[in-house]
Design an enzyme around this catalytic site. Structure first.
Site, PDB file in Angstrom:
ATOM      1  N   ASP A   1      -3.337  -0.764  -7.600  1.00  0.00           N
ATOM      2  CA  ASP A   1      -3.929  -1.313  -6.376  1.00  0.00           C
ATOM      3  C   ASP A   1      -5.345  -1.826  -6.664  1.00  0.00           C
ATOM      4  O   ASP A   1      -6.324  -1.082  -6.633  1.00  0.00           O
ATOM      5  CB  ASP A   1      -3.943  -0.216  -5.309  1.00  0.00           C
ATOM      6  CG  ASP A   1      -4.437  -0.712  -3.972  1.00  0.00           C
ATOM      7  OD1 ASP A   1      -5.091  -1.765  -3.915  1.00  0.00           O
ATOM      8  OD2 ASP A   1      -4.165  -0.030  -2.965  1.00  0.00           O
TER       9      ASP A   1
ATOM     10  N   SER B   1      -8.044  -1.542  -3.858  1.00  0.00           N
ATOM     11  CA  SER B   1      -8.702  -0.240  -3.775  1.00  0.00           C
ATOM     12  C   SER B   1      -9.685  -0.033  -4.917  1.00  0.00           C
ATOM     13  O   SER B   1     -10.816   0.408  -4.702  1.00  0.00           O
ATOM     14  CB  SER B   1      -7.668   0.891  -3.800  1.00  0.00           C
ATOM     15  OG  SER B   1      -6.919   0.870  -2.622  1.00  0.00           O
TER      16      SER B   1
ATOM     17  N   ARG C   1       0.862  -1.198   0.000  1.00  0.00           N
ATOM     18  CA  ARG C   1       0.000   0.000   0.000  1.00  0.00           C
ATOM     19  C   ARG C   1       0.893   1.242   0.000  1.00  0.00           C
ATOM     20  O   ARG C   1       0.937   2.001   0.958  1.00  0.00           O
ATOM     21  CB  ARG C   1      -0.891  -0.046   1.228  1.00  0.00           C
ATOM     22  CG  ARG C   1      -2.370  -0.277   0.981  1.00  0.00           C
ATOM     23  CD  ARG C   1      -2.762  -1.570   0.419  1.00  0.00           C
ATOM     24  NE  ARG C   1      -4.021  -1.477  -0.327  1.00  0.00           N
ATOM     25  CZ  ARG C   1      -5.227  -1.601   0.196  1.00  0.00           C
ATOM     26  NH1 ARG C   1      -5.383  -1.824   1.454  1.00  0.00           N
ATOM     27  NH2 ARG C   1      -6.311  -1.489  -0.554  1.00  0.00           N
TER      28      ARG C   1
ATOM     29  N   TYR D   1      -3.066  -1.618   7.041  1.00  0.00           N
ATOM     30  CA  TYR D   1      -4.112  -2.609   7.327  1.00  0.00           C
ATOM     31  C   TYR D   1      -4.379  -2.703   8.820  1.00  0.00           C
ATOM     32  O   TYR D   1      -3.483  -2.472   9.636  1.00  0.00           O
ATOM     33  CB  TYR D   1      -3.677  -3.995   6.848  1.00  0.00           C
ATOM     34  CG  TYR D   1      -3.619  -4.124   5.357  1.00  0.00           C
ATOM     35  CD1 TYR D   1      -4.780  -4.116   4.606  1.00  0.00           C
ATOM     36  CD2 TYR D   1      -2.402  -4.260   4.710  1.00  0.00           C
ATOM     37  CE1 TYR D   1      -4.734  -4.249   3.231  1.00  0.00           C
ATOM     38  CE2 TYR D   1      -2.342  -4.393   3.334  1.00  0.00           C
ATOM     39  CZ  TYR D   1      -3.511  -4.388   2.598  1.00  0.00           C
ATOM     40  OH  TYR D   1      -3.460  -4.513   1.252  1.00  0.00           O
TER      41      TYR D   1
ATOM     42  N   GLN E   1      -0.058   2.682  -6.030  1.00  0.00           N
ATOM     43  CA  GLN E   1      -1.471   3.080  -6.018  1.00  0.00           C
ATOM     44  C   GLN E   1      -2.200   2.820  -7.336  1.00  0.00           C
ATOM     45  O   GLN E   1      -3.339   2.371  -7.345  1.00  0.00           O
ATOM     46  CB  GLN E   1      -1.592   4.555  -5.663  1.00  0.00           C
ATOM     47  CG  GLN E   1      -2.291   4.757  -4.356  1.00  0.00           C
ATOM     48  CD  GLN E   1      -2.193   6.172  -3.838  1.00  0.00           C
ATOM     49  OE1 GLN E   1      -1.517   7.034  -4.396  1.00  0.00           O
ATOM     50  NE2 GLN E   1      -2.880   6.415  -2.743  1.00  0.00           N
TER      51      GLN E   1
HETATM   52  P1  NAD Z   1      -9.723  -3.582   4.435  1.00  0.00           P
HETATM   53  O1  NAD Z   1     -10.631  -3.900   3.300  1.00  0.00           O
HETATM   54  O2  NAD Z   1      -8.586  -4.508   4.732  1.00  0.00           O
HETATM   55  O3  NAD Z   1     -10.610  -3.429   5.773  1.00  0.00           O
HETATM   56  C1  NAD Z   1     -11.732  -2.574   5.815  1.00  0.00           C
HETATM   57  C2  NAD Z   1     -11.737  -1.769   7.065  1.00  0.00           C
HETATM   58  O4  NAD Z   1     -12.135  -2.577   8.176  1.00  0.00           O
HETATM   59  C3  NAD Z   1     -10.385  -1.167   7.469  1.00  0.00           C
HETATM   60  O5  NAD Z   1     -10.514   0.238   7.525  1.00  0.00           O
HETATM   61  C4  NAD Z   1     -10.125  -1.778   8.843  1.00  0.00           C
HETATM   62  O6  NAD Z   1      -9.439  -0.882   9.700  1.00  0.00           O
HETATM   63  C5  NAD Z   1     -11.531  -2.044   9.318  1.00  0.00           C
HETATM   64  N1  NAD Z   1     -11.663  -2.960  10.462  1.00  0.00           N
HETATM   65  C6  NAD Z   1     -10.974  -4.104  10.753  1.00  0.00           C
HETATM   66  N2  NAD Z   1     -11.411  -4.633  11.911  1.00  0.00           N
HETATM   67  C7  NAD Z   1     -12.403  -3.824  12.376  1.00  0.00           C
HETATM   68  C8  NAD Z   1     -13.244  -3.827  13.527  1.00  0.00           C
HETATM   69  N3  NAD Z   1     -13.150  -4.787  14.452  1.00  0.00           N
HETATM   70  N4  NAD Z   1     -14.148  -2.812  13.667  1.00  0.00           N
HETATM   71  C9  NAD Z   1     -14.250  -1.831  12.737  1.00  0.00           C
HETATM   72  N5  NAD Z   1     -13.485  -1.785  11.636  1.00  0.00           N
HETATM   73  C10 NAD Z   1     -12.574  -2.748  11.454  1.00  0.00           C
HETATM   74  O7  NAD Z   1      -9.153  -2.103   4.276  1.00  0.00           O
HETATM   75  P2  NAD Z   1      -8.814  -1.295   2.944  1.00  0.00           P
HETATM   76  O8  NAD Z   1     -10.038  -0.717   2.375  1.00  0.00           O
HETATM   77  O9  NAD Z   1      -8.025  -2.177   2.062  1.00  0.00           O
HETATM   78  O10 NAD Z   1      -7.958  -0.073   3.464  1.00  0.00           O
HETATM   79  C11 NAD Z   1      -7.073  -0.140   4.563  1.00  0.00           C
HETATM   80  C12 NAD Z   1      -6.318   1.181   4.675  1.00  0.00           C
HETATM   81  O11 NAD Z   1      -5.300   1.269   3.695  1.00  0.00           O
HETATM   82  C13 NAD Z   1      -7.178   2.413   4.484  1.00  0.00           C
HETATM   83  O12 NAD Z   1      -6.780   3.384   5.398  1.00  0.00           O
HETATM   84  C14 NAD Z   1      -6.827   2.891   3.133  1.00  0.00           C
HETATM   85  O13 NAD Z   1      -7.065   4.283   2.967  1.00  0.00           O
HETATM   86  C15 NAD Z   1      -5.372   2.552   3.102  1.00  0.00           C
HETATM   87  N6  NAD Z   1      -4.883   2.474   1.717  1.00  0.00           N
HETATM   88  C16 NAD Z   1      -3.682   3.063   1.418  1.00  0.00           C
HETATM   89  C17 NAD Z   1      -3.219   2.998   0.109  1.00  0.00           C
HETATM   90  C18 NAD Z   1      -1.925   3.647  -0.266  1.00  0.00           C
HETATM   91  O14 NAD Z   1      -1.330   4.313   0.530  1.00  0.00           O
HETATM   92  N7  NAD Z   1      -1.456   3.448  -1.483  1.00  0.00           N
HETATM   93  C19 NAD Z   1      -3.929   2.323  -0.867  1.00  0.00           C
HETATM   94  C20 NAD Z   1      -5.133   1.728  -0.501  1.00  0.00           C
HETATM   95  C21 NAD Z   1      -5.604   1.799   0.806  1.00  0.00           C
END
Ligand code: NAD
Length: 372
Positions: A127, A130, A119, A230, A124
């Site tokens: 990804d 995403s 990530r 994550y 990006q």
């Molecule tokens: P994901 O699909 O793995 O999980 C979805 C969400 O569930 C996450 O926000 C996680 O914190 C939440 N979660 C886990 N356990 C939980 C609980 N018990 N109660 C409530 N929520 C809970 O996550 P994702 O959509 O793949 O994204 C994860 C993070 O990575 C985000 O902050 C996203 O913005 C970031 N991200 C960064 C980049 C980058 O920098 N290039 C790219 C994509 C995503």
């Protein structure tokens, strides 16, 4: 390089790994493209459009007889019989499915799972988690609005006032943020919960309310920060307090959308059967974690069920229900990744000093390369 784009054969898989737009770009780079007849039909891309972009429209065996295969899902056992050892494969290959990876290694594929990309800013544009989660978050709200027998927006009409729907979003990653944005556009009143503290500001900037569950110990705070963007499993003490806060909101909610995931593990249970029992009749839950066990124990993967008067949607492939745009974004992710494994001269290579390539490489020379 000879690049093959087969039609996806998994049940319900409507997406395609290359679109006429990306085929045209690959063709301009000097590659030869073979697209299986009908590969893009479910995603609104006709054979004629692929042919106009420069692809040869071929049968199934010819699409698999390529040097590089572009896929959405990992090849089935039947499809693996069609590939030659040494073929390269790019797709969403499920890095946590050890048996699946062993099958790819057995077939002699050099395979890359795009879900395993780090990530980072550089990764990006490729990804896939995403690009597809964004679509899933949008579609979850569309399905909820369709199933819910009332309005989302507040309405003042001559026949009386209609209250705005109360929507609770549990898990605010990419899918959850898009679900908030979409429900907001429809006029709902939204509250959201996540383990990660950085999410609060994002939730509020979209006009929703964050369900605050303060961290009381260093252990809770450290787990909440997660690793590599994550979430990590939270300590039970915090989960217990979160449950109390979430239960209050869920009891008042009209729609609950759950997206909480922890990579490589079963999804956390956030909406218990007791909580569903306490919900209003006619409420709707859309559980995006359905393929990973669900955030609600009553969710049935691949089905929509009615439990205690609540409709629970366990759709397991929401992006496939927005096939054209899901394919368009996925195909661009694939195209960007290919820049890392195809040299300017058009030859295939595996630069292991590139962190994205090293993370995505799953199998090579009959071996599973991934550590997990
Ligand atoms: P994901 O699909 O793995 O999980 C979805 C969400 O569930 C996450 O926000 C996680 O914190 C939440 N979660 C886990 N356990 C939980 C609980 N018990 N109660 C409530 N929520 C809970 O996550 P994702 O959509 O793949 O994204 C994860 C993070 O990575 C985000 O902050 C996203 O913005 C970031 N991200 C960064 C980049 C980058 O920098 N290039 C790219 C994509 C995503």
């Amino acid at each position: 390089m000879l690049i093959g784009v087969p039609r996806e054969s998994a049940a319900g898989e409507t997406r395609v790994a290359a679109t006429p737009e990306t085929v045209k770009k690959l063709k301009a780079q000097g590659h030869q493209l073979r697209v299986e007849s009908g590969a893009g039909l479910a995603a609104s891309a006709t054979d004629e459009a692929y042919a106009a972009a420069g692809a040869e429209i071929v049968d199934r065996a010819s699409a698999f007889a390529a040097e590089l295969l572009l896929k959405v899902k990992s090849p089935s056992a039947e499809e693996l019989t069609l590939v030659k050892p040494g073929t390269a494969l790019v797709g969403m290959l499920n890095p946590f499915d050890r048996a699946g990876l062993e099958a790819l290694a057995g077939a002699g594929l050099t395979s890359f799972a795009l879900e395993a990309a780090p990530r980072t800013t550089r990764a990006q544009s490729m990804d896939v988690l995403s690009s597809q989660a964004n679509i899933a978050g949008y579609k979850a709200v569309m399905i909820a609005a369709d199933r819910y027998q009332r309005f989302f927006p507040m309405l003042m009409t001559a026949a009386g006032t209609v209250k705005a729907a109360r929507v609770v979003i549990l898990g605010v990653g990419v899918a959850g943020l898009q679900a908030i944005a979409t429900a907001k556009r429809l006029g709902a009143v939204i509250e959201a919960s996540d383990v990660r503290p950085s999410v609060k500001e994002q939730v509020e900037s979209l006009g929703a309310k964050f369900i605050d569950v303060p961290y009381e110990t260093a252990e809770e705070k450290e787990a909440a920060e997660g690793v590599g963007g994550y979430a990590r499993p939270m300590p039970q003490s915090w989960l217990d307090r979160q449950k109390i806060e979430v239960a209050k909101r869920v009891a008042q909610a009209d729609v609950v959308i759950t997206t909480a995931l922890i990579p490589g593990r079963a999804a956390p249970v956030l909406v218990s059967e007791d909580m569903v029992r306490a919900m209003k009749p006619g409420s709707v839950i859309v559980d995006l974690a359905a393929p990973n066990g669900g955030n609600c124990p009553l969710t049935e993967a691949g089905k929509t069920v009615m439990k205690h008067g609540v409709t629970i949607v366990g759709e397991t492939n929401l992006p496939a229900l927005v096939a054209a745009d899901a394919s368009a974004l996925y195909a661009r992710n694939v195209l960007d990744f290919l820049k890392l494994v195809i040299t300017k001269e058009g030859a295939f290579n595996v630069p292991m000093d590139d962190d994205i390539v090293a993370a995505c490489l799953m199998t090579q020379g009959n071996e599973v390369k991934r550590g997990s």
